[in-house]
Design an enzyme around this catalytic site. Structure first.
Site, PDB file in Angstrom:
ATOM      1  N   HIS A 163       5.472   6.522  -0.506  1.00 46.25           N
ATOM      2  CA  HIS A 163       6.004   5.167  -0.009  1.00 46.25           C
ATOM      3  C   HIS A 163       6.010   5.358   1.373  1.00 46.25           C
ATOM      4  O   HIS A 163       6.136   6.304   2.039  1.00 46.25           O
ATOM      5  CB  HIS A 163       7.244   5.111  -0.423  1.00 46.25           C
ATOM      6  CG  HIS A 163       8.443   4.004   0.111  1.00 46.25           C
ATOM      7  ND1 HIS A 163       8.452   3.494   1.281  1.00 46.25           N
ATOM      8  CD2 HIS A 163       8.483   2.854  -0.678  1.00 46.25           C
ATOM      9  CE1 HIS A 163       9.209   2.489   1.292  1.00 46.25           C
ATOM     10  NE2 HIS A 163       9.121   1.683  -0.004  1.00 46.25           N
ATOM     11  N   ASP A 218      11.771  13.013  -1.157  1.00 47.67           N
ATOM     12  CA  ASP A 218      12.411  11.752  -1.251  1.00 47.67           C
ATOM     13  C   ASP A 218      12.883  11.603  -2.428  1.00 47.67           C
ATOM     14  O   ASP A 218      12.053  11.507  -3.695  1.00 47.67           O
ATOM     15  CB  ASP A 218      11.070  10.884  -1.149  1.00 47.67           C
ATOM     16  CG  ASP A 218      11.378   9.461  -0.960  1.00 47.67           C
ATOM     17  OD1 ASP A 218      12.442   9.142  -1.526  1.00 47.67           O
ATOM     18  OD2 ASP A 218      10.238   8.546  -0.765  1.00 47.67           O
ATOM     19  N   GLN A 232      13.840   7.461  -5.966  1.00 51.67           N
ATOM     20  CA  GLN A 232      13.412   6.939  -7.317  1.00 51.67           C
ATOM     21  C   GLN A 232      13.810   8.153  -8.297  1.00 51.67           C
ATOM     22  O   GLN A 232      13.793   7.833  -9.396  1.00 51.67           O
ATOM     23  CB  GLN A 232      11.923   6.595  -7.539  1.00 51.67           C
ATOM     24  CG  GLN A 232      11.431   5.548  -6.646  1.00 51.67           C
ATOM     25  CD  GLN A 232      11.980   4.244  -6.977  1.00 51.67           C
ATOM     26  OE1 GLN A 232      12.608   3.971  -7.842  1.00 51.67           O
ATOM     27  NE2 GLN A 232      12.038   3.208  -5.962  1.00 51.67           N
ATOM     28  N   LYS A 262      20.070   1.915  -4.954  1.00 50.85           N
ATOM     29  CA  LYS A 262      19.040   1.858  -6.282  1.00 50.85           C
ATOM     30  C   LYS A 262      19.565   2.675  -7.230  1.00 50.85           C
ATOM     31  O   LYS A 262      18.967   3.307  -8.234  1.00 50.85           O
ATOM     32  CB  LYS A 262      17.682   2.626  -5.699  1.00 50.85           C
ATOM     33  CG  LYS A 262      16.760   2.106  -4.744  1.00 50.85           C
ATOM     34  CD  LYS A 262      15.460   2.641  -4.598  1.00 50.85           C
ATOM     35  CE  LYS A 262      14.702   2.386  -3.432  1.00 50.85           C
ATOM     36  NZ  LYS A 262      14.246   0.974  -3.502  1.00 50.85           N
ATOM     37  N   CYS A 289       4.463  -0.674  -1.343  1.00 55.61           N
ATOM     38  CA  CYS A 289       4.711   0.201  -0.105  1.00 55.61           C
ATOM     39  C   CYS A 289       3.847   1.373  -0.292  1.00 55.61           C
ATOM     40  O   CYS A 289       4.278   2.209   0.753  1.00 55.61           O
ATOM     41  CB  CYS A 289       6.217   0.144   0.227  1.00 55.61           C
ATOM     42  SG  CYS A 289       7.066  -1.370   0.287  1.00 55.61           S
TER      43      CYS A 289
END
Lengths: 410, 151
Positions: A122, A199, A202, A225, A363
Site C-alpha cells: 500500500h 503492516d 489488513q 478496519k 493505493c
C-alpha cells in the site's frame, strides 16, 4: 457459537439499511468496517458521561478517563500478545509506519543500507521509505512476488542479503489478500540482523495476531478496519526498540521535563509517542471493538471469511464475464474484473444494485505493473457478511454489461 | 431541441456509441498541436488531450489514454462539439457543460449530444470522469491564449 444472524443485530448499519433501493451488501471492509452498537456506545459514553482529558486531572472524571485509556492498552496487549508498554496509540496504520520510518529507521540506517519491501505494498508502506531514500540515501529493493502474486519464503530468501537492514511488508496484502509467511520471514531477517515491520492493517482485523510468536519488531494497524473508530490505531514495537525510537511528534504529554535551555527529558515508552491530547473517544471505542472481536473469536472470524471466499470464488467461476486475480487467496479479499468493463463503471453498476465494493488500484500503484491491469474490483468481506451478500454481488456481476453500467446515469 | 434528445434510450445510446466508437481517439505527433496530460487524482482516468488552435479557432481536438465509459464518451462528444469553433464559442460550451454537470441550469441547444451526460450530476463521484477531457481542453485554450498574448 458463531451465529452471523445474531452478530448482524449488533450492527446498526446492518439493521435493514438499503443502498439504491436494494438491501445493502457492504463488501468494502478492506477500506473500513461497520461498527457494532457497543463501539458506538463506548464513544458516546465518553462524550455523554465522562468527558475530561486523560493524564491531566486530579479529579474523579479525569481519573475515570485515565482508567479506560490505560485499560485499552491492556486490551491491545492481550489481543496481540505483548507487554502493555509496547503499545503506543496512533492515528492509524499510516501514522504508525511513518513513526517507525522517521523515528527508528531514519536514525538506525545509513546511506547505502537497504530497505526491502514488496511490489504489493500500500502507498502508506512505500512512500515513507521513498522519502528516506531521498533524504538519507537508503536503497529500496523489492522482494519479487511469486507467479500468482504471493510473498513466499523462498522469494524472500533470494532477495535477502547483508546490506538489508530493514524489511517492511503487509502480513495480508490489501489488493490480493494473500497471507505472508511472517514468522519465517522474521526469522530469516533476524539471521541477517535486519529488523522487520509488519503492516497489519489488513491482517490484524481478520486473524489471530501473536507478536511474540511472529517475532516481528514493529507492527502497525488501524482501529477502523476492525469495527473501531476512525483516526485511531496502534504501533507495536519491541520495548528496547521503542526506547531507541524518536517520537515523530513532540509536545504536551510526551515530555517529562524541559527548560529554557532547550533540554528536554521525554517520558517513558510508550507515553513519549502520545504527544498532545489523544483521540480519547477513539481509544475507548477501540477498546470496545477489540473486546467485541475477542468475544466473537478471531479464529471464528477467519474461518467464516474463508468459507464465504470459497463460496464467492466458486460462484464467480461459473460466470464467463469475470477475470479472477486471486482465486487461491487466503482471506476475505477477492479481486476481479468484469471482462471489457472498466472497474469504476462496474462498481457504479454494482452500487446501483446495493453492492458496495472498491474499484481502482487500491493505493497499491506498483502492483498494477505485476497484475497487468491498472484497476480492479475488490470485494473484501468481514465476519458479518453472509451468503446473501455474496449472492447479491454475484447476481450484480452476472448482469454487469456496458449498457447497464451506463444505465445508472438515467 | 428535438424530442428524440429527451428520450433516455437515445441519450444512453449516444454514450454507448461514443464509448465503443470514440471520435478523435488518436494522438498525432504533429508540432501544430499542443498537448496536455490529464490524470485524475481520485480514479484511474489517465488521458492525453491535444488541440490544434490557430487564430482563435479550434481546428482539431484529439485524445487517447485509459478511461472509463464516462470520461471516454464525454471527451469524444466534446471533441466533436468544439471542432471548428472559435475559442469564445468553445468557452461558452465548456461553461454550459460544467453548469449541467454541476446540476445547474444550462443551455441544452448549445450542448447538443453532450446533454446525454446530464445524469452524471447526480453521481458526484463521477463528475471528475465527465470533466477530465473538458478541463484538458480548457487548459490548452488558456495556454494558447497566453501564448498569443505574449506574441
Amino acid at each position: 457459537m458463531f451465529n452471523v444472524a445474531e452478530i448482524r443485530k449488533d450492527f446498526p448499519m446492518l439493521n435493514g439499511k438499503t443502498m439504491s433501493g436494494h438491501p445493502l451488501s457492504y463488501l468494502d471492509n478492506g477500506a473500513t468496517t461497520l461498527k457494532p452498537q457497543c463501539v458506538i456506545d463506548a464513544v458516546n459514553y465518553f462524550y455523554e458521561e465522562i468527558t475530561a482529558n486523560a493524564h491531566r486531572g486530579d479529579y474523579e472524571l479525569s481519573m475515570k478517563v485515565d482508567k479506560l485509556y490505560e485499560q485499552t492498552r491492556d486490551v491491545v496487549a492481550k489481543f496481540i500478545n505483548c507487554d502493555r508498554r509496547e503499545v503506543a496509540f496512533t492515528s492509524g496504520t499510516t501514522f504508525g509506519i511513518n513513526q517507525v520510518a522517521y523515528g527508528y529507521v531514519r536514525t538506525h540506517l545509513k546511506k547505502g543500507d537497504v530497505i526491502l519491501i514488496t511490489d504489493a505494498e500500500h502507498a502508506s508502506n512505500v512512500l515513507p521509505w521513498f522519502r528516506l531514500a531521498e533524504e538519507i540515501g537508503v536503497v529500496i529493493e523489492y522482494i519479487p512476488l511469486s507467479e500468482n502474486g504471493r510473498l513466499t519464503v523462498e522469494n524472500f530468501r533470494s532477495a535477502m542479503h547483508e546490506k538489508v537492514k530493514f524489511v517492511a511488508f503487509a502480513a495480508v496484502g490489501n489488493v490480493l489478500g494473500y497471507k505472508a509467511p511472517v514468522k519465517e520471514i522474521c526469522a530469516i531477517a533476524h539471521e541477517y540482523g535486519a529488523k522487520v515491520m509488519i503492516d497489519g492493517a489488513q491482517s490484524v482485523p481478520h486473524n489471530v495476531t501473536d507478536v511474540k510468536d511472529l517475532d516481528c519488531d514493529f507492527l502497525t494497524f488501524s482501529a477502523h478496519k476492525m469495527c473501531g473508530p476512525s483516526g485511531m490505531g496502534v504501533m507495536y514495537g519491541k520495548y528496547e526498540l521503542l526506547q531507541e525510537t524518536e517520537p515523530l511528534l513532540l509536545g504536551g504529554g510526551a515530555n517529562a521535563r524541559f527548560n529554557s535551555c532547550g533540554e528536554v527529558i521525554l517520558k517513558e515508552v510508550p507515553y513519549k509517542f502520545e504527544a498532545g491530547t489523544q483521540n480519547i473517544e477513539g481509544i475507548i471505542g477501540m477498546k470496545a471493538a477489540i473486546e467485541y472481536l475477542m468475544k466473537v473469536g478471531m479464529e471464528n472470524i477467519a474461518a467464516h471469511e474463508k468459507e464465504l471466499r470459497t463460496y464467492l470464488v466458486n460462484e464467480l467461476s461459473k460466470l464467463d464475464n469475470v477475470i479472477l486475480y486471486n482465486p487461491d487467496g487466503d482471506t476475505g479479499i477477492v479481486t476481479f474484473n468484469v471482462k471489457d468493463i472498466f472497474s469504476q463503471d462496474a462498481a457504479g453498476y454494482l452500487s446501483s444494485q446495493g453492492v458496495a465494493v472498491r474499484s481502482g488500484n487500491h493505493c497499491a500503484k506498483i502492483l498494477v505493473e505485476f497484475l497487468g491491469t491498472d484497476d480492479t474490483i475488490r470485494c473484501s468481506m468481514y465476519f458479518y457478511n453472509t451468503k446473501e451478500d455474496v449472492d447479491a454481488l454475484v447476481e450484480a456481476v452476472r448482469t454487469c454489461t456496458i449498457e447497464n453500467c451506463i444505465g445508472i446515469f438515467f | 431541441m428535438s424530442d428524440l434528445m429527451k428520450d433516455p434510450m437515445v441519450l444512453r445510446q449516444i454514450i454507448m456509441d461514443h464509448y465503443e466508437y470514440p471520435r478523435h481517439h488518436k494522438l498525432l505527433n504533429d508540432p501544430a498541436y499542443r498537448m496536455t496530460h490529464m490524470a485524475s487524482e481520485s480514479c484511474i482516468d489517465d488521458i492525453h488531450v491535444q488541440a490544434k488552435i490557430n487564430n482563435g479557432i479550434i481546428e482539431d481536438v484529439n485524445f487517447d489514454g485509459k478511461a472509463c465509459t464516462i470520461s471516454t464518451a464525454s471527451t469524444s462528444i466534446m471533441a466533436d462539439l468544439v471542432k471548428g469553433k472559435s475559442i469564445e464559442e468553445a468557452r461558452k460550451i465548456i461553461n454550459e457543460y460544467y453548469a449541467m454537470i454541476n446540476g445547474e441550469a444550462y443551455d441544452e441547444e448549445m450542448l447538443e449530444e453532450a446533454i446525454a451526460l446530464q445524469g452524471v450530476s447526480k453521481q458526484a463521484n463521477r463528475i471528475k470522469c465527465a470533466t477530465i477531457g473538458w478541463h484538458g481542453l480548457e487548459q490548452l485554450i488558456n495556454e494558447s491564449e497566453a501564448e498569443d498574448g505574449r506574441k
